[in-house]
Design an enzyme around this catalytic site. Sequence first.
Site, short mmCIF file in Angstrom:
data_model
loop_
_atom_site.label_atom_id
_atom_site.label_comp_id
_atom_site.label_asym_id
_atom_site.label_seq_id
_atom_site.Cartn_x
_atom_site.Cartn_y
_atom_site.Cartn_z
N SER A 51 0.80 -1.22 0.00
CA SER A 51 0.00 0.00 0.00
C SER A 51 0.84 1.28 0.00
O SER A 51 0.33 2.34 -0.34
CB SER A 51 -0.95 0.01 1.20
OG SER A 51 -0.23 0.17 2.40
N LYS A 106 0.51 4.52 6.84
CA LYS A 106 -0.04 5.32 5.74
C LYS A 106 0.54 6.74 5.84
O LYS A 106 1.25 7.08 6.78
CB LYS A 106 -1.57 5.40 5.82
CG LYS A 106 -2.31 4.07 5.90
CD LYS A 106 -2.28 3.28 4.62
CE LYS A 106 -3.02 1.96 4.78
NZ LYS A 106 -2.80 1.05 3.64
#
Length: 216
Positions: A51, A106
Amino acid sequence: LAQAEDEVENKLGRWRKGELREYAESIGVAIGVAILLRMFVVEAFKIPSGSMIPTLQVGDHIFVNKMSFGPLIPWTTKRMLPQLPPKRADVIVFEFPENREQDFIKRVIAVPGDRLEVKDGHPILNGWKVPFCNVGTFTYRETSNAPPHRAELDVEFLEDRSYLTLYERSYAGGGEMQGPYFVKPEEVWVLGDNRNNSHDSRGWYEGRGGGVPFQN
């Protein structure tokens, strides 16, 4: 000298440490220091998914600075310096809000009070489209046996930071608009740098979207 050694042994022998005890104490101190460092200063993580490609690759080992947002008060979710919240463009490791046993990594895109929209993976903050420029294509594999992915590679500019983001060709130019999302107090909204292959704020809570509370 021999008499002196005998006297020392007679008078002080009971307080002398044996070799086994010295080893045990040294190991105990080392373990205690390691635990304190892990709790308050630095912790190691291994990147489990793609990701954050291209910034972080699958299998990368990283150290996380646990002092960045203020040290945690032991056995609580409170911080000693709560005035140090995450900023836009920070890469953070946090407890996944839907399952706090799971750690996610993230990039912070929106902070409290922001209105966030995402078009084709590109963020729009308070009506302002975050600038970016294309720098070519990028091919990668998430695992050695996985088929190759070919994606567009962009540089994104947020605040005073710049970083690479990735967009799968199959998604590019689709015109998809996500949001608007409104960031609540004491939380941030996060996106993965691999924008079309990231389980981030946009998809949490059954697709309604959600932020990361500061306590996470």
